[in-house]
Design a protein around this motif. Structure first.
Motif, PDB file in Angstrom:
ATOM      1  N   ASN A 254       6.003  -1.457  81.316  1.00  0.00           N
ATOM      2  CA  ASN A 254       7.181  -0.842  81.924  1.00  0.00           C
ATOM      3  C   ASN A 254       7.525  -1.580  83.206  1.00  0.00           C
ATOM      4  N   MET A 255       8.752  -2.107  83.284  1.00  0.00           N
ATOM      5  CA  MET A 255       9.187  -2.866  84.443  1.00  0.00           C
ATOM      6  C   MET A 255      10.647  -2.557  84.753  1.00  0.00           C
ATOM      7  N   VAL A 256      11.026  -2.835  85.994  1.00  0.00           N
ATOM      8  CA  VAL A 256      12.423  -2.766  86.413  1.00  0.00           C
ATOM      9  C   VAL A 256      12.832  -4.145  86.901  1.00  0.00           C
ATOM     10  N   ALA A 257      14.071  -4.524  86.621  1.00  0.00           N
ATOM     11  CA  ALA A 257      14.583  -5.818  87.061  1.00  0.00           C
ATOM     12  C   ALA A 257      16.046  -5.671  87.437  1.00  0.00           C
ATOM     13  N   SER A 258      16.493  -6.510  88.349  1.00  0.00           N
ATOM     14  CA  SER A 258      17.909  -6.523  88.720  1.00  0.00           C
ATOM     15  C   SER A 258      18.729  -7.130  87.588  1.00  0.00           C
ATOM     16  N   ALA A 259      20.067  -7.030  87.683  1.00  0.00           N
ATOM     17  CA  ALA A 259      20.935  -7.596  86.654  1.00  0.00           C
ATOM     18  C   ALA A 259      20.790  -9.105  86.536  1.00  0.00           C
ATOM     19  N   ASP A 260      20.330  -9.768  87.608  1.00  0.00           N
ATOM     20  CA  ASP A 260      20.101 -11.218  87.544  1.00  0.00           C
ATOM     21  C   ASP A 260      18.625 -11.552  87.336  1.00  0.00           C
ATOM     22  N   GLY A 261      17.801 -10.567  86.956  1.00  0.00           N
ATOM     23  CA  GLY A 261      16.446 -10.842  86.504  1.00  0.00           C
ATOM     24  C   GLY A 261      15.351 -10.761  87.537  1.00  0.00           C
TER      25      GLY A 261
END
Length: 243
Positions: free
Chosen positions: A33-40
């Motif tokens: 489970n991870m979160v990332a911005s729209a640019d990765g």
């Protein structure tokens, strides 16, 4: 929160529907489970919390409630200030027949951890923190860790993630939730151990030198998109290994 794929919902999803959307198969299973911005970018100013939002924290709680054990690398544990997972009323139906909360398992090559931190001093007996380390870790540190945690030696100079995961399964932890960081994620993918990726895409551009959710050798791995949920511009994507 609403479902976009596979079938859009007309109204918001309830807690039971979100739990059903993330239910694990009845077998050994490792999800990241991870979160990332729209640019990765996998973090903002060194921490993942800056990319998060209420919906992400809601899914985060559900995934922890479903897990038998939470796996994380030492750098993530130090940087994010990990503490023992605390029981939540919403977890009671999810954890019938299991302890009220899952233990935290920390992967650390050299045992460079603060053993006086709350993660080790405040973990309840039913969810004692687990330390996964190497035979090369200083013996005195291993002895000190064993006083406050369950210690698993998995590898000589480097942690062998295959042995680490096998040891967790041997302890009865069938459903493993890995919360990173990117280096540990990359090792698990390279070893062919990841069954599922839960990725929150945050509606934010970060730029800079932040790592992606995988930071390691190239390991192309095909996944199948199981669902996409949306909440306030955040996308919650669940990818699984093809059948």
């Amino acid at each position: 929160m609403r479902r976009i794929l596979p079938e859009p919902t007309a109204g918001p999803l309830g807690d039971a529907e979100i739990v059903a959307a993330y239910a694990c198969p009845d077998k050994e299973w490792l999800r990241v489970n991870m979160v990332a911005s729209a640019d990765g970018a996998a973090w903002l100013d060194g921490l993942s919390g800056g990319l998060s939002g209420p919906g992400d924290r809601r899914v985060f709680g559900v995934l922890r409630g479903l897990a038998d054990v939470i796996l994380a690398g030492a750098a993530t544990v130090r940087g994010e200030g990990y503490r023992p997972a605390r029981p939540r009323p919403a977890w009671e139906p999810l954890r019938a027949g299991r302890p009220p909360a899952p233990p935290i398992a920390v992967v650390t090559r050299r045992l460079d951890l603060d053993l006086d931190a709350e993660l080790f001093t405040d973990a309840p007996p039913y969810a004692r923190t687990i330390v996964i380390t190497t035979a090369a870790a200083p013996e005195e540190r291993r002895r000190a860790a064993a006083e406050r945690a369950e210690v698993i030696v998995a590898g000589e100079d480097r942690v062998d993630v295959r042995r680490a995961v096998a040891a967790l399964h041997h302890l009865g932890h069938r459903h493993i939730l890995c919360e990173g960081g990117p280096r540990l994620n990359a090792q698990l993918v390279a070893a062919g151990l990841v069954d599922e990726l839960c990725l929150t895409i945050s509606p934010m551009l970060v730029g800079g030198s932040a790592a992606r959710i995988l930071d390691g050798t190239s390991s192309p791995t095909g996944l199948r998109l199981a669902h996409v949920l949306e909440d306030d511009g955040f996308l919650f994507c669940r990818y699984v290994r093809p059948d």
